[in-house]
Design an enzyme around this catalytic site. Structure first.
Site, PDB file in Angstrom:
ATOM      1  N   LYS A   1       0.850  -1.193   0.000  1.00  0.00           N
ATOM      2  CA  LYS A   1       0.000   0.000   0.000  1.00  0.00           C
ATOM      3  C   LYS A   1       0.883   1.239   0.000  1.00  0.00           C
ATOM      4  O   LYS A   1       1.876   1.294   0.745  1.00  0.00           O
ATOM      5  CB  LYS A   1      -0.898  -0.034   1.240  1.00  0.00           C
ATOM      6  CG  LYS A   1      -1.880   1.122   1.352  1.00  0.00           C
ATOM      7  CD  LYS A   1      -2.712   0.986   2.631  1.00  0.00           C
ATOM      8  CE  LYS A   1      -3.767   2.057   2.774  1.00  0.00           C
ATOM      9  NZ  LYS A   1      -4.560   1.919   4.018  1.00  0.00           N
TER      10      LYS A   1
ATOM     11  N   SER B   1      -9.434   1.836   3.379  1.00  0.00           N
ATOM     12  CA  SER B   1      -8.625   2.587   2.437  1.00  0.00           C
ATOM     13  C   SER B   1      -7.581   1.741   1.712  1.00  0.00           C
ATOM     14  O   SER B   1      -6.942   2.230   0.793  1.00  0.00           O
ATOM     15  CB  SER B   1      -7.916   3.725   3.160  1.00  0.00           C
ATOM     16  OG  SER B   1      -7.032   3.196   4.132  1.00  0.00           O
TER      17      SER B   1
ATOM     18  N   SER C   1      -9.409  -0.500   7.590  1.00  0.00           N
ATOM     19  CA  SER C   1      -8.914  -0.394   6.212  1.00  0.00           C
ATOM     20  C   SER C   1      -8.256  -1.628   5.622  1.00  0.00           C
ATOM     21  O   SER C   1      -8.018  -1.666   4.422  1.00  0.00           O
ATOM     22  CB  SER C   1      -7.936   0.766   6.102  1.00  0.00           C
ATOM     23  OG  SER C   1      -8.660   1.953   5.966  1.00  0.00           O
TER      24      SER C   1
HETATM   25  N1  GLN Z   1     -12.765   4.143   7.017  1.00  0.00           N
HETATM   26  C1  GLN Z   1     -12.051   4.568   8.163  1.00  0.00           C
HETATM   27  C2  GLN Z   1     -11.649   6.010   8.004  1.00  0.00           C
HETATM   28  O1  GLN Z   1     -11.962   6.560   7.015  1.00  0.00           O
HETATM   29  C3  GLN Z   1     -10.854   3.702   8.409  1.00  0.00           C
HETATM   30  C4  GLN Z   1      -9.685   4.032   7.561  1.00  0.00           C
HETATM   31  C5  GLN Z   1      -8.466   3.234   7.896  1.00  0.00           C
HETATM   32  O2  GLN Z   1      -8.548   2.211   8.571  1.00  0.00           O
HETATM   33  N2  GLN Z   1      -7.327   3.730   7.469  1.00  0.00           N
HETATM   34  O3  GLN Z   1     -11.031   6.593   8.820  1.00  0.00           O
END
Ligand code: GLN
Length: 481
Positions: free
Chosen positions: A79, A154, A178
């Site tokens: 990532k 994400s 994420s």
């Molecule tokens: N969807 C969550 C957020 O937008 C988690 C994102 C993540 O785990 N990086 O913060």
């Protein structure tokens, strides 16, 4: 079956038995990237020549009879929120679009030491803020199962790449779901380790008290394999713990006999898609047949969106507002050219460099930390965080693991929630609590909905009980097949 469809453990066996070389395997995966990436936009950067030369070196060492690492010759995607030396690390943002990392993240250098082949960097929501991968400066990633659906976020690029066999496995980061949610949406396995299990050194920080790096893989055995490689104490991350790393693969097949699996009643209430509820209950019934005991438990605070999603978005944005202050056009990243004084330069660089969602969160985070609002929001959220942790501690007095859904629905349509941040945030209801409490969680594919989209189940365990977590995940996987 194409070689790109192999799991990591299968790819390792095939190389050991001489069926295929690392170069051939890497070539097969690169061909797959070439065929798929135009459709799914999972990668922001692919470094085929470097990947092939790493594979060549591994083949040469194998040829000489050298002892190779546990991921020898396995092509893995990273990532784009983790530093890989000499390559761009963009975090899906314009502000870092030309940033070249001068060092490797610890998780990345551990993959290198394990002789993995690094394919390139995967697309993501900007600074890991999002649940759909639509917040990327480099365009949205698409779900390989259905191109009009999001892959989740994400770490959507990592999940889509693995699901499309454009990587054998990948690393993602999980601050509020994420790794687990995109794994669920793309029909693969994704694990968020206990806080402190994996070093965050070289992971660009979103919310430091919540962030963890985790693997996204095609099966549970690969998750165990990758977790073993990336885990362990790192003097460069003061929050990484010095607890021995077990061989996570060793006990995978020991089954669930004697384990008590808690089913949080709040997770099966209104708001959960009925096909997902039925699939998770089906998985529970199968675990029971395999010798586990099921028990209904209650998570009065952690089970409610009002408390857990609220607390998460206060804590996460507060930390993000501090962490992202370093991107100022001076020390890192994009600098606006037209500014005539320093103040203007900061203002324009950040206004143009960050996307809308990131700006929304910096403002929200700054607000909840500001004098006069700190007690009402930030302090209150920290108190709720303690209550969430207490909820889990109580539940784990009655059971070994918790079983529930990953997300309230299967992968939603591209564009469906992007203009409604609150709906997007509410999608995180089942995943944010593990981060707030520091617990490990894994998402395992269990079924397909009527429209063919994957459904995942989530298992949660007490901190550092990844071995038990993976054992149960393995059982679910065996029974789902
Ligand atoms: N969807 C969550 C957020 O937008 C988690 C994102 C993540 O785990 N990086 O913060």
């Amino acid at each position: 079956m194409s070689q790109a469809q192999w799991t990591a453990h299968e790819a390792i066996e095939r190389q050991n038995s001489g069926d295929i070389s690392s170069v051939e395997l890497t070539q097969a995966v690169i061909e797959r990237i070439d065929a798929e990436n135009g459709r799914i936009n999972a990668y922001v950067h692919v470094d085929a020549p470097t990947a092939l030369s790493q594979a060549e070196q591994i083949d040469a060492r194998r040829h000489r009879g050298e002892q190779l690492g546990p991921l020898a010759g396995v092509p893995i995607a990273i990532k784009d929120v983790m530093c890989v030396r000499g390559g761009r690390t963009t975090c899906g943002s314009r502000i870092l679009q030309d940033y070249v990392a001068p060092y490797d993240a610890t998780a990345v250098s551990r993959l290198r030491s394990a002789d993995a082949v690094l394919l390139g960097k995967t697309n993501m929501d900007e600074f890991a803020m999002g649940s759909s991968n639509e917040n990327s400066h480099f365009g949205p990633t698409r779900n390989p199962h259905s191109i009009d659906r999001v892959p989740g976020g994400s770490s959507g690029g990592s999940a889509a790449a693995v699901a499309a066999h454009a990587a054998i496995a990948a690393l993602g980061s999980d601050t509020g779901g994420s790794v687990r949610q995109p794994a669920g949406y793309c029909g693969i396995v994704g694990l968020k380790p206990s806080y402190g299990r994996v070093s965050r050194y070289g992971l660009v920080a979103y919310a430091s008290s919540l962030d963890q790096i985790g693997p996204l893989t095609k099966d549970v055995e690969d998750t165990a394999l990758l977790l073993g490689v990336i885990s362990g104490h790192d003097p460069r991350d003061a929050t990484s713990v010095d607890i021995a790393v077990p061989d996570y693969r060793e006990k995978l097949q020991t089954g669930v006999e004697g384990l008590t699996i808690g089913m949080p009643e709040e997770y099966f209430a209104e708001g959960l898609d009925s096909q997902i509820a039925a699939a998770v209950e089906g998985a529970a019934a199968r675990l029971e047949k395999a010798g586990a005991k099921l028990k209904q438990v209650s998570l009065p605070v952690a089970g409610h969106a009002d408390y857990c999603v609220g607390a998460y978005y206060v804590v996460a944005t507060a930390e993000a507002s501090a962490n992202l202050s370093r991107f100022d056009g001076v020390r890192f990243g994009y600098r606006a050219e037209q500014a005539t004084d320093l103040q203007q330069m900061y203002h324009q660089s950040r206004s143009k460099g960050f996307g809308d969602e990131v700006k929304r969160r910096i403002m929200l985070g700054t607000y909840v930390l500001s004098a006069g609002y700190y007690d009402a929001y930030y302090l209150k959220a920290q108190k709720v965080r303690t209550l969430i942790r207490d909820d889990f501690s109580r539940a784990f007095e009655e059971c070994d693991l918790l079983l529930g859904p990953v997300a309230p629905t299967t992968a939603f349509a591209v564009g469906e929630k992007i203009d409604d941040p609150l709906q997007m945030y509410l999608n995180d209801i089942y995943t944010v609590t593990a981060n707030l409490a520091g617990l490990p969680g894994v998402s395992v594919p269990i079924a397909h909905a009527d429209d063919g989209l994957p459904i995942g189940a989530q298992l949660l365990a007490p901190a550092f009980a990844e071995e038990t977590l993976l054992r149960a995940a393995y059982s679910i996987e065996q029974m789902a097949n």
